[in-house]
Design a protein around this motif. Structure first.
Motif, mmCIF file in Angstrom:
data_model
loop_
_atom_site.group_PDB
_atom_site.id
_atom_site.type_symbol
_atom_site.label_atom_id
_atom_site.label_comp_id
_atom_site.label_asym_id
_atom_site.label_seq_id
_atom_site.Cartn_x
_atom_site.Cartn_y
_atom_site.Cartn_z
ATOM 1 N N GLN A 150 11.007 -7.483 3.383
ATOM 2 C CA GLN A 150 11.159 -6.772 2.121
ATOM 3 C C GLN A 150 10.024 -7.108 1.159
ATOM 4 N N ILE A 151 9.990 -6.379 0.057
ATOM 5 C CA ILE A 151 8.997 -6.640 -0.983
ATOM 6 C C ILE A 151 9.706 -7.231 -2.192
ATOM 7 N N THR A 152 9.301 -8.406 -2.565
ATOM 8 C CA THR A 152 9.860 -9.025 -3.761
ATOM 9 C C THR A 152 8.766 -9.059 -4.815
ATOM 10 N N ALA A 153 9.078 -8.557 -5.992
ATOM 11 C CA ALA A 153 8.108 -8.611 -7.081
ATOM 12 C C ALA A 153 8.509 -9.715 -8.040
ATOM 13 N N ILE A 154 7.519 -10.403 -8.550
ATOM 14 C CA ILE A 154 7.793 -11.428 -9.552
ATOM 15 C C ILE A 154 7.106 -10.982 -10.826
ATOM 16 N N ILE A 155 7.900 -10.815 -11.853
ATOM 17 C CA ILE A 155 7.315 -10.394 -13.116
ATOM 18 C C ILE A 155 7.695 -11.393 -14.196
ATOM 19 N N GLY A 156 7.078 -11.248 -15.319
ATOM 20 C CA GLY A 156 7.361 -12.134 -16.430
ATOM 21 C C GLY A 156 6.181 -12.164 -17.369
ATOM 22 N N PRO A 157 6.408 -12.621 -18.588
ATOM 23 C CA PRO A 157 5.339 -12.628 -19.595
ATOM 24 C C PRO A 157 4.150 -13.478 -19.135
ATOM 25 N N ASN A 158 3.047 -13.327 -19.822
ATOM 26 C CA ASN A 158 1.889 -14.149 -19.507
ATOM 27 C C ASN A 158 2.224 -15.617 -19.729
ATOM 28 N N GLY A 159 1.851 -16.409 -18.767
ATOM 29 C CA GLY A 159 2.132 -17.832 -18.892
ATOM 30 C C GLY A 159 3.529 -18.194 -18.449
ATOM 31 N N ALA A 160 4.243 -17.241 -17.854
ATOM 32 C CA ALA A 160 5.619 -17.515 -17.454
ATOM 33 C C ALA A 160 5.679 -18.465 -16.263
ATOM 34 N N GLY A 161 4.588 -18.540 -15.538
ATOM 35 C CA GLY A 161 4.585 -19.444 -14.397
ATOM 36 C C GLY A 161 4.525 -18.719 -13.071
ATOM 37 N N LYS A 162 4.172 -17.454 -13.074
ATOM 38 C CA LYS A 162 4.180 -16.668 -11.850
ATOM 39 C C LYS A 162 3.093 -17.145 -10.876
ATOM 40 N N SER A 163 1.878 -17.261 -11.406
ATOM 41 C CA SER A 163 0.802 -17.722 -10.523
ATOM 42 C C SER A 163 1.077 -19.146 -10.068
ATOM 43 N N THR A 164 1.612 -19.939 -10.971
ATOM 44 C CA THR A 164 1.946 -21.311 -10.611
ATOM 45 C C THR A 164 2.991 -21.338 -9.497
ATOM 46 N N PHE A 165 3.939 -20.431 -9.575
ATOM 47 C CA PHE A 165 4.977 -20.310 -8.549
ATOM 48 C C PHE A 165 4.336 -20.061 -7.179
ATOM 49 N N PHE A 166 3.384 -19.134 -7.165
ATOM 50 C CA PHE A 166 2.656 -18.855 -5.923
ATOM 51 C C PHE A 166 1.873 -20.081 -5.457
ATOM 52 N N ASN A 167 1.256 -20.746 -6.424
ATOM 53 C CA ASN A 167 0.478 -21.940 -6.069
ATOM 54 C C ASN A 167 1.357 -23.018 -5.458
ATOM 55 N N LEU A 168 2.592 -23.088 -5.905
ATOM 56 C CA LEU A 168 3.526 -24.069 -5.339
ATOM 57 C C LEU A 168 3.875 -23.710 -3.907
ATOM 58 N N ILE A 169 4.177 -22.437 -3.705
ATOM 59 C CA ILE A 169 4.585 -22.012 -2.373
ATOM 60 C C ILE A 169 3.451 -22.211 -1.376
ATOM 61 N N SER A 170 2.236 -21.899 -1.826
ATOM 62 C CA SER A 170 1.126 -21.946 -0.870
ATOM 63 C C SER A 170 0.544 -23.344 -0.730
ATOM 64 N N GLY A 171 1.146 -24.319 -1.396
ATOM 65 C CA GLY A 171 0.711 -25.693 -1.205
ATOM 66 C C GLY A 171 -0.484 -26.090 -2.051
ATOM 67 N N PHE A 172 -0.894 -25.217 -2.958
ATOM 68 C CA PHE A 172 -2.009 -25.570 -3.843
ATOM 69 C C PHE A 172 -1.605 -26.646 -4.824
#
Ligand code: ATP
Ligand code: ATP
Ligand code: LEU
Ligand code: MG
Ligand code: MG
Lengths: 276, 322, 286, 358, 235
Positions: free
Chosen positions: A37-59
């Motif tokens: 499936q396709i999951t979208a993550i939205i939220g205001p700027n600075g909400a932590g979306k990119s950080t969330f991805f960085n966590l998942i990908s081990g960055f």
């Protein structure tokens, strides 16, 4: 490769969180991404979306919580191990190797599937020759999927912005992922290009891939997502189908705003239905 | 790569003929020196050119290789042919050790960190009197043992040892560059974060590249020890690193021909400039500045750019007709 | 105890000189991203200018110091124009190699003009101060006091004045700085001038205590690079802390172990600190 | 008329350039003198000289390259002023092509190599050790402190003086030697050495830093004597520090104090505007000896023949050229001269006799 | 009035702008539409003096902007919020903003007032005022960039894709802010991919294609144009 059975979670996160000094960028997020499936993550700027991805990908290493991928705990794995397990990503600002050829970019993405090392290189072992061939084949497959096979020999930097985004996706696909994380794939694209990106993503999912994406362009989000996750101040404030989320008062208050964006977002409420 | 291969064959065949024209003396000395320093430049190029990191401890590893050969042959009585590979292995292992710590730093900090390590290596060599002869140096390192009746203490014969060593170095570097592994290094040079997200184990790749690079430095050092016969600690110091870096930059970073071209050019040019006496560095300094300004890609880079422009022009024409 | 105090003063004086030289280097690195290996050359030039002005014009020491600082500042600004400005978009190694070329040139030129032999600058404040067995030469006190003063002044300039802020801004984004209306060429030259002046002041202060020779900058170069790495490249407080750290490591390490190993100890501290804190003691930035 | 090239490989740039230049100036002065006098007569032919100087930055491998270059230009006499370089090129001297190696270094190993084509100029440093020790121990006391330079040469000196001092019944403090060429401030090493309350301090390296060490010691209240290594020259140090600081030192006698030196000193000062030290003077003597040996041997190109006549040539040098009352050349190739040491008292130099050289 | 006459810009042998003509009257908001690579940023960089044109002129109220001196242009009232933001990442948000007012360095009081204004415009920045700008999220950084341009108190504000990467709510705020700034008398030239929102607040607009102006008109003309509708509005 891709998992066939839908709705079993591809990825689960539990109480995931990270602090940067005094800032809790992601806080106690629990969610799961259903397979296929396709999951979208939205939220205001600075909400932590990119950080969330960085966590998942081990960055980034989380300061709390755990991540499970296809049943395996990957919380403490390093990035290349995560990619090896089958999670690939693209970045918010297009990052590719501009001086290298499109093919080389994709071949680099395939590296994680090969094992030839320095000694193989020096001794020209069978493995080296085999891996080289594999890389080429894997990279071409990925390029075909994003429609760039014909451009394989060109320097990646010579492509249009949109073409470069595709190179980024091809690089990710070349690692034969099960899960693809796209951080604002449509940023800087005009509506026409956005539409073609959407059909590309749809094709990928039809081919069995699971996709998670961060995007501010609501027409894309609403048109593509099976499920939406809303982050605010690092916390999950809503989760549901596009229709549910876009009606959620907390989401409207924090992110979507009242009305004026109608034009920009296109059709907000009518869910899975894309543009005519 | 194919026309390149022909070029390299031509270079090595011509080089092999040199002693027939100049049997011994100054010209051969210059040639052997050029090959030794070029090897060190190749080692540096593995890091700077292919991995995008600039380590400044290479003279230190060159020194370690040289001293290892010197000490093993002079004090332990080993054969050169045993001491040399031992020195290479030692340098690779020490490179591993360095990498484990140094790769915690990034960018310029990595460079200067390794510069610090280079200085320490030179200082340790200088202070460890009992092992290295300290400031006095190590005098009387024996020349390579002869075999099959070939006497390697003769410059004319040793020349072929150096030439073979250079050929091996070029081959090793060329193979690395064109391999799956080498492409990953290119990815790291292009951007570490991106390489990491593409699934490359950046740390382990960098580590292996550094080991290869320090091993080559030690390899060159071994040739040096057997050739010069005297070792002083200053050869392991930062001045040597910077001189070789210079050769590399002039020749062209990241190219296969660059290290050899640059070393040959600058080494010979410096020999000529010695005639200028007090003015040699007054001329050489500004020359360096002009060089990086007007040939920033180095000699090999100039060539590349020229041939690239030609192929680009050709493809453009082809596109026009399509 | 007196010996300890004695060594403390020695370390303070040495640290002060290191700090002044390192500050200029870190500023230039911060602003122009140039690892300026010619910096040691500027330091050396500062000593020679002081020497030449003192012997040639017969002016008082302080005047000679200021004139030398001015002279080296102008020269450094010129250097920025002629060498580093054209290389601003090139990779760092290029600027680094060019800087080494400049260093070669400066050393050879100085040797050509003043000869290869050492020069001596007479102490402006000869004599010693004996404080309960701790013996300090007036010149060392002068070094400590003057370097502290210069550091405070520089800190005020960077943190409290807008011109100082422009230096920091340019350190971080050249084009951004241009867009807000900062004349980056002027700032670049200004930064180089400041760095040259700092190096010259340091040289003029220490010169009476040491011998002035064409290659005196090489040793200093290595030390100040170690220092700014130790402190975090481009960081002003880092350079100061790093300078005193290195001076203390050298002197007390030398004192308790062996002075012949002082340099090894200094660099070992560097390697140790970086192994623990790879980004240096102070991250670059404010 | 013929011009014969003389080779020289020494440090002409970098930290040791002043030293290389000093050496070169002595050779240059001699060559100028010879040429002005119309050259020397070799087999009825007027021969003048030209110096070909190459920078080796004190690096032995560069010395080797320079020597190969010089010999390939047909040069048969090469001056090298540092032990590392000399030891490296010694094996080359009697290979093909051979050359006369004029060595300016007081390292005994150079003679120990038994190289038939080496001509060593300065006295061996070990000649100084015993007289220095006995003089200072008598004058100041039995405790020695060490603050010499840590160059190869300095370390050997330090070891030798330590042994001799103990042999004569004194005690030696910890070694506080520092590298004179890289140390920025000497006072901390001096502080540490003085903490052991020595009667005599061993110092020495290049003159200028040595003077700084002496100054630091005096300022910190040291009242004892100094043993000054032969590398440092009193005549250079007392331009930097008050002569009074040097009182109670032993070291090599300034060249100016030699009776035969007047003509040389005057000429040198006119040409170079500085005080000549033994670095210039001994190489000046060496060049004259070589020229004369060529005349005596009747060849400029046969190093073996020239070497054979060196003794006779050296012994026949006029007093104003020989400076150090040169007696000849030993079979091992060492210039047999009467270099003396001196102790300083009240600004005056008192000569110290050195034991005969082995 | 901004007057651009026959402006051409080359990058080496590649011509990015061909004889571009456009005007912005005092008090107007003018939007510049165009696909990726159409030359919008090139035009903006030229108007700021970062890029020298190869031909043509650009003047603001008669003052030439093509002298290649950005500081001159800022001092004469033309400020830009550039593509890629170009912030000072290690300086605090507030220092970034204060440097935005560099050309008013003799007027500390005015800068203080302006600072208050931009903080009310972008309240999200208040709590980040002491954080290094580089640690902010992409959207927050975009706000800093706009605010920094405003700190120069421009008469003509050049905004290069200010909504890039911003949350819908913030996009809305930004466009509102642009309108408010405009109402205070500042002329605005705005490059946008987000054509609908941009045309919503603009008085007039131009479409740039391959470095040439291919279309121009008022808000309504453009909104009604078929080509615009299909290419830029996605309808
Ligand atoms: N490496 C870091 N160090 C310190 N703070 C960080 C770091 N990375 C992110 N942050 C902070 O974490 C918060 C979340 O940032 P993040 O980039 O995840 O936002 P985002 O949701 O992707 O926003 P946007 O939509 O604007 O891209 C922000 O306040 C940001 O300043
Ligand atoms: N520095 C440069 N050197 C060479 N070509 C350039 C340079 N900058 C831009 N270009 C080229 O000029 C053309 C116009 O670029 P410009 O950045 O102005 O477009 P844009 O309309 O702003 O696009 P976008 O929507 O992607 O920001 C493009 O083809 C681009 O590749
Ligand atoms: C000018 C800059 C290098 C100063 C630096 N940001 C600091 O104060 O730490
Ligand atoms: Mg983001
Ligand atoms: Mg743009």
């Amino acid at each position: 490769m891709p998992d066939p059975q839908p709705n079993t979670p591809m990825l689960e996160v539990q109480d995931l969180g990270i602090r940067f000094g005094g800032l809790q960028a992601v806080r106690d997020v629990t969610a799961s991404l259903p397979a296929g499936q396709i999951t979208a993550i939205i939220g205001p700027n600075g909400a932590g979306k990119s950080t969330f991805f960085n966590l998942i990908s081990g960055f980034y290493q989380p300061t709390s919580g755990r991540i499970r991928f296809r049943g395996e705990d990957i919380t403490r794995l390093r990035t290349h191990q995560v990619v090896g397990r089958g999670i690939a990503r693209t970045f918010q600002t297009t990052t590719i190797y501009k001086e290298l050829s499109v093919l080389d970019n994709a071949m680099i993405g395939h590296r994680v599937r090969t094992r030839a090392g320095l000694l193989d290189a020096l001794l020209r072992t069978g493995r080296e020759r085999h891996d080289e061939g594999e890389s080429r084949a894997g990279a071409m497959r990925a390029l075909e999927r994003v429609g760039l096979a014909a451009q394989a020999g060109r320097p990646a930097g010579a492509l249009t912005q949109e073409g470069q985004k595709r190179v980024g996706i091809a690089m990710a696909l070349a690692s034969d992922p099960h899960l693809l994380l796209l951080d604002e794939p449509a940023a800087g694209m005009n509506p026409e290009e956005t539409v073609s990106l959407m059909s590309l993503i749809r094709e990928l999912v039809a081919g069995g891939l699971t996709v998670a994406l961060v995007e501010h362009k609501m027409n894309l989000v609403m048109g593509l997502a099976d499920q939406i996750l809303v982050l605010h101040h690092g916390q999950k404030i809503a989760q549901g189908t596009p229709a549910e989320v876009s009606r959620d008062p907390a989401v409207i208050e924090a992110y979507l705003g009242g009305h004026a964006h109608g034009g920009q977002m296109g059709q907000t409420a009518d869910g899975g239905n894309a543009h005519a | 790569m194919k026309p390149g291969l022909l070029g390299w064959l031509a270079v090595f065949v011509l080089a092999a003929l040199l002693p027939l024209v100049h049997p011994g003396g100054y010209v051969l000395d210059i040639a052997i020196n050029t090959m030794i320093w070029a090897m060190l430049a190749y080692g540096l190029n593995v890091m700077l050119g292919y991995t995008g990191l600039l380590p400044l401890a290479h003279a230190g590893f060159f020194g370690i290789g040289a001293y290892a050969v010197g000490i093993l042959t002079l004090k332990a009585g080993w054969s050169f042919w045993l001491a040399w590979p031992a020195a290479v292995v030692l340098c690779a292992l020490l490179g591993l050790l360095l990498g484990l710590v140094a790769f915690r730093t990034k960018g310029d900090a990595f460079s200067i960190f390794t510069l610090g390590v280079g200085v320490i290596i030179a200082l340790v060599i200088n202070k460890w009197d009992a092992l290295t002869g300290g400031n006095e140096g190590l005098n009387g390192v024996p020349p390579a043992n002869g075999f099959l009746g070939i006497d390697f203490s003769k410059a004319t014969n040793f020349y072929y040892v150096a030439l073979a060593a250079l050929a091996v170095t070029v081959l090793v570097v060329a193979r690395t560059r064109g391999s799956v592994f080498g492409r990953s290094l290119a990815a790291i040079r292009g951007g570490e974060d991106l390489a990491r997200s593409a699934g490359i184990d950046v740390f382990s790749h960098k580590l292996r590249a550094l080991m290869l690079s320090t091993a080559i430095a030690g390899f060159a050092g071994g040739v040096y020890a057997a050739y010069v016969g005297f070792l002083g600690s200053s050869v392991a110091g930062p001045t040597t690193t910077f001189t070789v870096l210079l050769y590399l930059l002039v020749g062209g970073v990241g190219t296969l021909a660059g290290p050899l071209l640059g070393t040959a050019l600058i080494f010979v040019a410096l020999q000529f400039m010695k005639g200028l006496q007090d003015y040699q560095y007054i001329v050489f300094g500004p020359l360096l500045v002009l060089l990086v300004m007007f040939a920033p890609q180095g000699l090999a880079g100039l060539w590349d750019r020229w041939s690239l422009r030609r192929t680009a022009a050709r493809t453009e024409r082809a596109v026009d007709h399509a | 105890m007196t010996i300890f105090l004695q060594q403390l003063f020695n370390a303070l004086a040495l640290g002060g000189v290191y700090a002044l030289v390192a500050l200029g280097l870190t500023l230039v690195y911060g602003v122009m991203r140039v690892p300026n290996f010619a910096h040691g050359g500027l330091y050396m030039l500062g000593a020679y200018f002081t020497f030449a002005i003192l012997t040639g014009l017969g002016v008082p020491y302080v005047v000679a110091l200021l004139l030398a600082a001015l002279g080296v500042a102008l020269l450094a600004a010129l250097l920025e124009r002629v060498v580093f400005y054209p290389l601003r978009n090139a990779p760092h190694v290029h600027a680094m190699i060019a800087a080494i070329g400049v260093l070669f040139f400066l050393e050879a030129a100085v040797q050509r003009i003043w000869g290869a032999d050492f020069k001596q600058i007479p102490e402006p404040l000869p004599g010693i101060l004996n404080a309960g067995g701790v013996i300090i030469t007036w010149q060392r006190l002068l070094v400590i006091a003057a370097s502290l003063l210069v550091m405070l002044g520089l800190n005020y300039f960077l943190k409290r004045t807008l011109t100082g802020a422009t230096i920091e801004a340019m350190a971080q984004n050249r084009e951004g700085a241009r867009l807000v209306g900062i004349n980056v060429n002027r700032v670049g030259m200004l930064t180089f001038a400041i760095s040259g002046a700092l190096a010259a002041v340091a040289a003029a202060l220490i010169a009476p205590l040491i011998s002035v020779g064409p290659s005196m900058g090489e040793v200093m170069n290595l030390k100040v690079f170690a220092i700014i790495i130790l402190g975090g490249m481009g960081s002003v407080p880092g350079a100061i802390v790093g300078a005193f750290l290195l001076a203390f490591a050298e002197i007390f390490g030398g004192f308790y172990i062996n002075f012949d190993f002082a340099d090894v100890i200094g660099f070992a501290v560097l390697v140790l600190v970086l192994a623990i804190r790879p980004e240096g003691l102070f991250r670059r930035g404010t | 008329d013929r011009v014969v090239n003389i080779g020289y490989s020494g440090p002409l740039s970098g930290g040791a350039a002043f030293y290389g230049k000093n050496v070169q100036s002595g050779i240059d002065l001699a060559i100028g003198e010879i040429n002005q006098a119309g050259g020397v007569n070799v087999n009825g032919e007027k021969v003048t000289f030209k110096l070909v100087a190459l920078d080796d930055r004190y690096l032995p491998n560069e010395t080797a390259t320079n020597v190969r270059r010089l010999t390939s230009q047909g040069i048969d006499v090469i001056f090298v002023p540092h032990a590392g370089g000399i030891l490296t090129v010694q094996p080359l001297a009697n290979r093909d092509p051979n050359f006369l190696l004029v060595a300016y270094s007081s390292e005994p190993k150079i003679l120990a190599a038994n190289n038939p084509l080496t001509f060593m100029l300065p006295p061996r440093y070990d000649n100084y050790i015993a007289p220095f020790t006995s003089t200072q121990m008598k004058a100041f006391g039995k405790k020695l402190g060490l603050v010499g330079t840590t160059s190869a040469y300095g370390k050997q000196w330090t070891d030798a003086i330590t042994d001799e001092w103990k042999k004569q019944g004194g005690t030696v403090g910890s070694n506080n030697g520092v590298d004179y060429s890289t140390t920025v401030d000497f006072s901390s090493a001096v502080t540490k050495a003085l903490a052991e309350k020595p009667d005599v301090l061993f110092v020495g390296g290049p003159s200028q830093p040595t003077a700084q060490v002496i100054k630091a010691a005096r300022e910190q209240g040291f009242k004892g004597g100094f043993i000054v290594m032969d590398q440092a020259k009193f005549e250079e140090m007392n331009t930097i520090i008050p002569q009074a600081y040097l009182d109670g030192s032993v070291g090599v006698l300034p060249t100016i104090e030699y009776p035969g030196s007047q003509a040389f000193v005057a000429k040198y000062q006119r040409a170079y505007k500085k005080i000549p030290t033994s670095e210039a003077a001994l190489n000046y003597v060496g060049m004259h000896a070589v020229a004369r040996a060529m005349a005596l041997a009747g060849t400029t190109t046969d190093p073996v023949a020239i070497r054979a006549k060196l003794g006779q040539a050296a012994a026949s040098l006029p007093k104003s050229v020989g400076i150090y009352a040169v007696k000849g050349v030993t079979p091992a190739g060492h210039l047999d001269s009467d270099v003396v040491a001196a102790s300083v008292k009240g600004g005056k130099f008192t000569k110290l006799r050195l034991p005969n050289m082995k | 009035m901004l007057e651009v006459r026959d402006l051409s810009v080359n990058y080496g042998s590649f011509r990015a702008l061909h004889d571009v003509n456009l005007t912005v009257q005092g008090g107007e908001i003018v939007v510049l539409l165009g696909a990726n690579g159409a030359g919008k940023s090139t035009l903006f960089r030229t108007l700021s003096g970062l890029q020298r044109p190869s031909g043509g002129t650009a003047t603001w109220n008669g003052t030439p902007l093509t002298g290649g001196k950005p500081e001159f242009n800022v001092a004469h009232g033309v400020a830009q919020c550039p593509e890629g933001r170009l912030l000072f990442p290690d300086l605090s948000v507030e220092k970034n903003l204060r440097l935005g007012a560099f050309v008013h360095r003799r007027d500390a009081a005015g800068t203080g007032r302006e600072l208050e204004r931009v903080y009310t415009l972008f309240p999200a920045l208040v709590e980040k005022r002491h954080a290094p700008a580089g640690s902010l999220s992409g959207g927050q950084q975009q706000m800093v960039a706009i605010a920094r341009a405003l700190m120069a108190r421009p008469e003509l504000l050049l905004l290069d894709e200010p909504s890039l990467g911003l949350a819908p709510l913030v996009v809305e705020q930004v466009f509102e802010a642009v309108q408010r700034v405009n109402e205070a008398g500042v002329s605005v030239l705005l490059a946008e991919q987000n054509a609908f929102a941009a045309l919503g607040i603009a008085h007039r607009g131009y479409v740039l294609e391959g470095g040439r102006v291919s279309l121009q008109g008022t808000q309504n003309e453009l909104l009604g144009d078929d080509r615009v509708r299909s290419a830029y509005l996605g309808v």
